[in-house]
Design an enzyme around this catalytic site. Structure first.
Site, PDB file in Angstrom:
ATOM      1  N   GLU A 181       0.843  -1.211   0.000  1.00  0.00           N
ATOM      2  CA  GLU A 181       0.000   0.000   0.000  1.00  0.00           C
ATOM      3  C   GLU A 181       0.879   1.263   0.000  1.00  0.00           C
ATOM      4  O   GLU A 181       0.606   2.225  -0.717  1.00  0.00           O
ATOM      5  CB  GLU A 181      -0.915  -0.005   1.228  1.00  0.00           C
ATOM      6  CG  GLU A 181      -1.785   1.230   1.383  1.00  0.00           C
ATOM      7  CD  GLU A 181      -2.995   1.271   0.457  1.00  0.00           C
ATOM      8  OE1 GLU A 181      -3.722   0.280   0.363  1.00  0.00           O
ATOM      9  OE2 GLU A 181      -3.206   2.342  -0.164  1.00  0.00           O
TER      10      GLU A 181
ATOM     11  N   HIS B 246      -8.827   2.693   4.789  1.00  0.00           N
ATOM     12  CA  HIS B 246      -8.282   3.978   4.329  1.00  0.00           C
ATOM     13  C   HIS B 246      -8.737   5.099   5.257  1.00  0.00           C
ATOM     14  O   HIS B 246      -9.728   4.966   5.992  1.00  0.00           O
ATOM     15  CB  HIS B 246      -8.670   4.211   2.869  1.00  0.00           C
ATOM     16  CG  HIS B 246      -7.719   3.474   1.963  1.00  0.00           C
ATOM     17  ND1 HIS B 246      -6.680   4.081   1.318  1.00  0.00           N
ATOM     18  CD2 HIS B 246      -7.618   2.147   1.669  1.00  0.00           C
ATOM     19  CE1 HIS B 246      -5.991   3.180   0.642  1.00  0.00           C
ATOM     20  NE2 HIS B 246      -6.546   1.983   0.835  1.00  0.00           N
TER      21      HIS B 246
ATOM     22  N   HIS C  42      -1.762  21.525  33.834  1.00  0.00           N
ATOM     23  CA  HIS C  42      -1.228  20.299  33.246  1.00  0.00           C
ATOM     24  C   HIS C  42       0.201  20.056  33.746  1.00  0.00           C
ATOM     25  O   HIS C  42       0.559  18.942  34.115  1.00  0.00           O
ATOM     26  CB  HIS C  42      -1.247  20.387  31.720  1.00  0.00           C
ATOM     27  CG  HIS C  42      -2.615  20.230  31.148  1.00  0.00           C
ATOM     28  ND1 HIS C  42      -2.956  19.217  30.295  1.00  0.00           N
ATOM     29  CD2 HIS C  42      -3.737  20.960  31.326  1.00  0.00           C
ATOM     30  CE1 HIS C  42      -4.224  19.327  29.964  1.00  0.00           C
ATOM     31  NE2 HIS C  42      -4.727  20.380  30.572  1.00  0.00           N
TER      32      HIS C  42
ATOM     33  N   ASP D 288      -1.864 -12.741  -0.471  1.00  0.00           N
ATOM     34  CA  ASP D 288      -3.114 -12.014  -0.237  1.00  0.00           C
ATOM     35  C   ASP D 288      -3.775 -11.779  -1.585  1.00  0.00           C
ATOM     36  O   ASP D 288      -3.197 -11.104  -2.447  1.00  0.00           O
ATOM     37  CB  ASP D 288      -2.832 -10.656   0.421  1.00  0.00           C
ATOM     38  CG  ASP D 288      -2.471 -10.799   1.899  1.00  0.00           C
ATOM     39  OD1 ASP D 288      -2.662 -11.890   2.461  1.00  0.00           O
ATOM     40  OD2 ASP D 288      -2.004  -9.801   2.474  1.00  0.00           O
TER      41      ASP D 288
ATOM     42  N   HIS E 225       0.826  -9.586  -2.651  1.00  0.00           N
ATOM     43  CA  HIS E 225      -0.553  -9.147  -2.815  1.00  0.00           C
ATOM     44  C   HIS E 225      -0.879  -9.155  -4.303  1.00  0.00           C
ATOM     45  O   HIS E 225      -0.227  -8.456  -5.075  1.00  0.00           O
ATOM     46  CB  HIS E 225      -0.630  -7.719  -2.256  1.00  0.00           C
ATOM     47  CG  HIS E 225      -1.984  -7.125  -2.235  1.00  0.00           C
ATOM     48  ND1 HIS E 225      -2.452  -6.317  -3.243  1.00  0.00           N
ATOM     49  CD2 HIS E 225      -2.970  -7.181  -1.318  1.00  0.00           C
ATOM     50  CE1 HIS E 225      -3.672  -5.910  -2.937  1.00  0.00           C
ATOM     51  NE2 HIS E 225      -4.015  -6.417  -1.775  1.00  0.00           N
TER      52      HIS E 225
ATOM     53  N   ARG F 205      -5.073 -15.491   1.727  1.00  0.00           N
ATOM     54  CA  ARG F 205      -6.149 -14.626   2.204  1.00  0.00           C
ATOM     55  C   ARG F 205      -6.975 -14.157   1.017  1.00  0.00           C
ATOM     56  O   ARG F 205      -6.438 -13.846  -0.041  1.00  0.00           O
ATOM     57  CB  ARG F 205      -5.560 -13.404   2.903  1.00  0.00           C
ATOM     58  CG  ARG F 205      -6.653 -12.452   3.370  1.00  0.00           C
ATOM     59  CD  ARG F 205      -6.321 -10.994   3.156  1.00  0.00           C
ATOM     60  NE  ARG F 205      -6.220 -10.604   1.768  1.00  0.00           N
ATOM     61  CZ  ARG F 205      -5.984  -9.360   1.376  1.00  0.00           C
ATOM     62  NH1 ARG F 205      -5.801  -8.405   2.244  1.00  0.00           N
ATOM     63  NH2 ARG F 205      -5.900  -9.057   0.087  1.00  0.00           N
TER      64      ARG F 205
HETATM   65  C1  HCA Z   1      -6.343  -0.887  -3.659  1.00  0.00           C
HETATM   66  C2  HCA Z   1      -6.449  -2.221  -3.027  1.00  0.00           C
HETATM   67  C3  HCA Z   1      -6.534  -2.235  -1.547  1.00  0.00           C
HETATM   68  C4  HCA Z   1      -6.512  -3.701  -1.142  1.00  0.00           C
HETATM   69  C5  HCA Z   1      -6.798  -4.007   0.275  1.00  0.00           C
HETATM   70  C6  HCA Z   1      -6.697  -5.458   0.628  1.00  0.00           C
HETATM   71  C7  HCA Z   1      -7.819  -1.562  -1.052  1.00  0.00           C
HETATM   72  O1  HCA Z   1      -5.253  -0.324  -3.700  1.00  0.00           O
HETATM   73  O2  HCA Z   1      -7.331  -0.414  -4.149  1.00  0.00           O
HETATM   74  O3  HCA Z   1      -6.007  -6.211  -0.039  1.00  0.00           O
HETATM   75  O4  HCA Z   1      -7.325  -5.836   1.622  1.00  0.00           O
HETATM   76  O5  HCA Z   1      -7.743  -0.552  -0.366  1.00  0.00           O
HETATM   77  O6  HCA Z   1      -8.881  -2.055  -1.402  1.00  0.00           O
HETATM   78  O7  HCA Z   1      -5.431  -1.554  -0.959  1.00  0.00           O
HETATM   79 CU    CU Z   2      -5.802   0.091   0.226  1.00  0.00          CU
END
Ligand code: HCA
Ligand code: CU
Length: 389
Positions: free
Chosen positions: A15, A197, A292, A94, A74, A134
């Site tokens: 990510e 996010h 404080h 993943d 991933h 996963r």
């Molecule tokens: C993205 C994919 C992901 C994947 C998350 C995961 C998201 O970049 O769009 O594998 O669980 O946010 O959906 O990061």
């Molecule tokens: Cu993501």
């Protein structure tokens, strides 16, 4: 499943690579991987080997380092990707599919039966190679709940190790996350991962609620870097889990390394660590108002839930301003080894407040005042001690 069994899937190298400023050389990736391993995260998630030739080489290189942390890569839920992924030396794969109506309509256009078929093929293939697998659905919170649960129930039966819920667009709030994970917990037996996010600032809270509802794994990245404004920051999750169970967090993670890994990554992606960053921000352990400061001086727990010493950090009491109090000024005098009686300290405090009403003061201004009072009093003592003529 109890909150104490959580595991961190550190995704700075997946990510985090999707962060606008990120470009990591192979050596830099190795350095990040080693730092995160030394910190103690349970998993590292690395960019897909089909993203680029170097991405593939980097997974192979990191998988050979012999780190304690498990290495994941991933990929899309597709045999083309899975075939490459299982050859990288990673411990697990993943896989990700888009299930939301937006993704089905505007991205890949596949229906649920197709998703389940692909999932089955990929999961059986990866498991057959002896690797952990996963299955996650992108944009889970804008997916149809019945579709989602149907898919998860099916992949659980097929034998997936973990299902993942992804708040891809950062739309979910903590109660929604709790509800969804709770429902899912009643449907699958396997582990549950949450990926959140941070578009509306809920990523840490959402991750925590996921764990409270029975999730077992949380995705993080250093400083939260990722697509747009990123995901759950490692430091934020650590702060949250420390507030829940300090002993557990102290035992599991090498906490003083947090600042090192953050500074290292911040430098590589050319950002500053924010002043209000969890734990390591410039003001995270700075105390200002007189009340404080007094509380902190008597017992730091009065205003601190995190002990800076656990993270190799120190607290700071800001004394040079009009909100100051005499306890803080007395402490400053003691630091300077200036012995002054309380009534004098109180007089100096009044003077500092009056001065601070006029202009911004520095610590130097306070020190000068303390020293001048002190030399006066020493002078007086000396005069008192002089033999009378
Ligand atoms: C993205 C994919 C992901 C994947 C998350 C995961 C998201 O970049 O769009 O594998 O669980 O946010 O959906 O990061
Ligand atoms: Cu993501």
């Amino acid at each position: 499943m109890s909150l104490d069994n959580f595991a961190i899937i550190e995704s700075t190298l997946r990510e985090g690579e999707q962060f606008a400023n990120a470009f990591f050389t192979s050596d830099q990736k190795v350095e990040i991987a080693k730092l995160l391993d030394a910190f103690g995260v349970e998993y590292l998630e690395l960019t897909s080997p089909v993203a680029s030739p170097q991405s593939r080489l980097d997974i192979e290189r990191i998988a050979k380092l012999g780190l304690k942390t498990k290495i994941l890569t991933h990929v899309r839920c597709h045999m083309d990707d899975a075939r490459v992924a299982v050859e990288t030396g990673a411990d697990g794969i993943d896989v990700l599919f888009g299930t939301s109506s937006y993704l089905r309509q505007f991205s890949h256009g596949k229906d649920i039966a197709y998703i389940i078929d692909s999932a089955q093929e990929v999961i059986e293939f990866v498991k057959g190679r002896g690797l952990e697998v996963r299955f996650s659905s992108e944009d889970s919170f804008r997916s149809d709940l019945v579709d989602l649960l149907t898919i998860y129930r099916t992949v659980d039966k097929i034998g997936v190790n973990r299902v993942g819920i992804a708040d891809t667009v950062g739309v979910a709030n903590p109660m929604q996350v709790y509800e969804l994970v709770r429902t899912l917990r009643g449907v699958v037996h396997c582990d549950i991962e949450f990926h959140g996010h941070n578009d509306t600032g809920c990523a840490v809270a959402n991750s925590y609620c996921a764990l409270q509802a029975g999730a077992t794994h949380v995705d993080t990245s250093v400083l939260g870097i990722g697509e747009r404004n990123g995901i759950t920051p490692l430091g934020g999750l650590i702060a949250r889990m420390y507030a829940y169970n300090p002993d557990l967090v102290r035992q599991r993670y090498n906490l003083p390394l947090l600042r090192e890994v953050e500074n290292f990554v911040a430098n590589l992606v050319e950002v500053d660590v924010p002043f209000n960053n969890y734990i390591t921000g410039y003001t995270a352990f700075t105390h200002k108002a007189g009340i404080h400061a007094k509380g902190i001086l008597n017992n730091p727990s009065t205003y601190e839930i995190l002990d800076p010493a656990d993270f190799g950090l120190t607290r700071y009491i800001h004394v040079a301003h009009r909100l100051t109090g005499w306890n803080a000024i007395k402490q400053r005098a003691e630091q300077l080894k200036l012995n002054l009686p309380d009534d004098v300290i109180k007089e100096i405090t009044a003077q500092i407040k009056a001065l601070a009403d006029q202009k911004r003061l520095s610590l130097d201004d306070v020190d000068v005042l303390l020293r001048s009072y002190h030399s006066q009093s020493v002078g007086e003592d000396k005069r008192d001690a002089l033999p009378s003529a």
